[in-house]
Every structure is written in C-alpha cells, then in structure tokens.
Design an enzyme around this catalytic site. Structure first.
Site, PDB file in Angstrom:
ATOM      1  N   ASP A  37       0.921  -1.196  -0.028  1.00  0.00           N
ATOM      2  CA  ASP A  37      -0.154  -0.021  -0.108  1.00  0.00           C
ATOM      3  C   ASP A  37       1.024   1.294   0.035  1.00  0.00           C
ATOM      4  O   ASP A  37       2.184   1.156   0.082  1.00  0.00           O
ATOM      5  CB  ASP A  37      -1.256   0.087   0.998  1.00  0.00           C
ATOM      6  CG  ASP A  37      -0.231   0.048   2.596  1.00  0.00           C
ATOM      7  OD1 ASP A  37       0.664   0.706   2.491  1.00  0.00           O
ATOM      8  OD2 ASP A  37      -1.019  -0.533   3.475  1.00  0.00           O
TER       9      ASP A  37
ATOM     10  N   LYS B  41      -4.180  -0.362  -2.318  1.00  0.00           N
ATOM     11  CA  LYS B  41      -4.911  -1.165  -1.560  1.00  0.00           C
ATOM     12  C   LYS B  41      -6.187   0.039  -1.183  1.00  0.00           C
ATOM     13  O   LYS B  41      -5.930   1.085  -0.730  1.00  0.00           O
ATOM     14  CB  LYS B  41      -4.238  -1.563  -0.274  1.00  0.00           C
ATOM     15  CG  LYS B  41      -5.018  -1.968   0.889  1.00  0.00           C
ATOM     16  CD  LYS B  41      -4.258  -2.605   1.992  1.00  0.00           C
ATOM     17  CE  LYS B  41      -4.135  -1.700   3.146  1.00  0.00           C
ATOM     18  NZ  LYS B  41      -3.337  -2.051   4.126  1.00  0.00           N
TER      19      LYS B  41
HETATM   20  C1  R5P Z   1      -1.516  -0.196   6.981  1.00  0.00           C
HETATM   21  O1  R5P Z   1      -1.830   0.948   6.704  1.00  0.00           O
HETATM   22  C2  R5P Z   1      -0.448  -1.081   7.338  1.00  0.00           C
HETATM   23  O2  R5P Z   1       0.434  -0.529   6.848  1.00  0.00           O
HETATM   24  C3  R5P Z   1      -0.685  -2.449   7.339  1.00  0.00           C
HETATM   25  O3  R5P Z   1      -1.057  -2.817   6.080  1.00  0.00           O
HETATM   26  C4  R5P Z   1      -1.938  -2.907   7.974  1.00  0.00           C
HETATM   27  O4  R5P Z   1      -2.045  -2.399   9.404  1.00  0.00           O
HETATM   28  C5  R5P Z   1      -1.919  -4.462   7.875  1.00  0.00           C
HETATM   29  O5  R5P Z   1      -3.138  -4.855   8.602  1.00  0.00           O
HETATM   30  P1  R5P Z   1      -3.573  -6.536   8.198  1.00  0.00           P
HETATM   31  O6  R5P Z   1      -2.553  -7.336   8.462  1.00  0.00           O
HETATM   32  O7  R5P Z   1      -4.738  -6.421   9.083  1.00  0.00           O
HETATM   33  O8  R5P Z   1      -4.146  -6.058   6.627  1.00  0.00           O
END
Ligand code: R5P
Length: 285
Positions: free
Chosen positions: A162, A185
């Site tokens: 992302d 994302k």
């Molecule tokens: C979000 O902005 C973070 O960089 C991570 O991508 C996110 O916290 C990951 O969370 P999950 O494993 O629940 O998708």
C-alpha cells in the site's frame, strides 16, 4: 547505564544490554488476586541513567510501562524505548467524536526525569509530536533488507502492498539494487480490503511482500493472491511488527506464504531479525 526490559520486551532488552556490555536489570511482575498488576524493580536505580524497553502490544503492556516509569522516580534520567507502539494506527480523527488514541497514549508517557522516547517504524510519524518530551522514530527496514539478501532467493522482488510503505520499500530496494513494485489497497473495514497491482512480469521469481506490520494478515493475503495469479515462484512476507492477530498465521499459510519474517519489536516465533543493533547504536550515542 541500567537497561530494564518490560514484560513484553524481555528478549530484546537482553540483546540490547549484551551489545552494550551491561547486565540487564531484573524486574519482578505479577498480578494481585483481583487481577491488578504489580511491578517491582529489584535493584536500586537511584541516581542512575535508566533505559526502559517495553513494547505496548496489549493494554496490560501499557500499564507495565506506566509502572516502570513510576518505579524509576529516583533515577537520574530515563529513556523509554517503545519498539512497537500499540494504538499508533489511530493517529487522526477519522470520524467526528472519536478519540485520537495514538495521541491519548503518547500523552500518558510522562515523568519529570524522562529525557526521550524512541519508537521503531511508527505507523505515522506525526504521533511523535504528542509525546511530552523529545521523541524519535528509528527505521528497522535496513535490517530486514539485509536479512532478505542473506536468504539467497531467486531474483528477489519486493512488493509494497500500500501507499503507506512505498517510501520504505523503495528505500530498501534501492539500497540493495533489488526490483520493487507498488500495489494499491483500499480498506473496506478492519478485516476486509481490496487490492490491485498490474503489469507484473514475475513468472518464476521469488517475491517478498514488505509491510510495516501484519495484523489480521488481510493485506498480505490479498497481495499473495495477485502474486500467485501472476506466476510468482515462492512468496514470502516480511514486516517490522508481527502483530499477527486472530488467525493471521494460519491465513497466510493457507494463502501459500512460504515464510513470515519479522523483527523482535514484538516477540514472536517469527521475530528472527533483531532490532537490538539499531537501539543499542542510538543508546551508545
Ligand atoms: C496499514 O496501513 C498498515 O501498513 C498495514 O498494511 C496493516 O496494518 C496490516 O493490517 P492487516 O494485516 O490487518 O491487513
């Protein structure tokens, strides 16, 4: 210098102490019958320079941090290292009336003898300004990059899943002359996301998806789907903070992830990359 590891960062604190040639200070902690926390530093730290290392993964970890700070009342100076800061993702007002929890937590880390706070790869650096003392964020991503290179993978390709981690992944890739690709994302809710990534020529390549943290594993699982669909050979995930909540480990294995690599900002079986050299270097200064 006294190095004190809180309940959640005992191993990391011992590693930092070893690099600084210091014997870690032992603390004692337990629960009262009513479940309240009890904490005691077992050495006299009066007049000493103390470093507290405690990640705040759970609410109990926050309580331990407050107790440690309080127990250091007689120290000459205190530096707090929060390798993983819980609540850091709630860094702004998303809807009216919400608590900006990262700000709320940062404001509570305070003591007259507190000199500085160090965090590692904070989700959003702007949170640093809410601490009531000088606060700095350390970057552990070069340690992950070194580890990836040491694996000897086939034409390794890094993926930034992302926007938030693009700069970090680009920096890691450029330092090691590795290829990298950004994905896009959209988060629909806490556990559901949509992801796009196009123009991939990755057939037969080993791919490593790198993020600041893995929480539910949703972000990684979506990226894996795209990568496998485009012919990647082995897919690995790497993160600074292995939160790995709910069934994240099973979910990633089920998605076909070959390995989860992570640092010891949160102490889990996956935390093979130590941030101790990074923290020790700063304390030495
Ligand atoms: C979000 O902005 C973070 O960089 C991570 O991508 C996110 O916290 C990951 O969370 P999950 O494993 O629940 O998708």
């Amino acid at each position: 210098m006294k190095i004190i590891g809180g309940p959640s960062s005992q191993t990391l604190a011992c590693r930092v102490a070893a690099l600084l040639n210091v014997v870690p200070t032992v603390i004692h902690f337990e629960r009262f019958p009513d479940n309240e926390h009890y904490l005691k530093i077992t050495e006299d730290i009066a007049g000493q320079d103390v470093v507290l290392i405690q990640s705040t993964v759970t609410d109990s970890d926050w309580v331990a941090l407050y107790q440690l700070l309080d127990a250091c009342e007689s120290a000459k100076s205190v530096i707090v290292v929060i390798p993983y800061m819980g609540y850091a993702r709630q860094d702004k007002l998303f809807k009216p009336g919400e608590a900006v929890s990262a700000r709320a937590m940062a404001r509570t880390v305070t003591a007259d003898n507190l000199e500085a706070v160090y965090t590692v790869n904070l989700h959003e650096k702007s949170v640093l300004k809410h601490f009531k003392c000088p606060a700095f964020d350390l970057d552990a991503s070069p340690l992950i990059a070194e580890y990836i290179v040491s694996l000897g993978l086939k034409e390794p390709l890094l993926i930034a899943p992302d926007k938030g981690v693009r700069a970090m992944v680009e920096h890691m890739a450029s330092g090691l002359s590795l290829d990298w690709i950004p994905f896009d994302k959209i988060r629909l809710d806490g556990a559901t996301i949509e992801m796009t990534g196009g123009g991939l020529d990755i057939t037969g390549r080993d791919v490593i998806i790198v993020d600041d943290m893995i929480a539910t594993g949703g972000t990684m699982a979506e990226a894996v789907k795209i990568l496998k669909g485009n012919g990647a050979r082995d897919v690995y995930t790497a993160c600074i903070h292995p939160v790995l909540s709910r069934n994240a480990v099973l979910r990633l294995a089920g998605a076909g992830v070959k390995d989860i690599m992570a640092t010891d900002t949160i102490e889990k079986i996956q935390s093979r990359i130590s941030t101790a050299p990074l923290i020790a270097a700063v304390l030495k200064k």
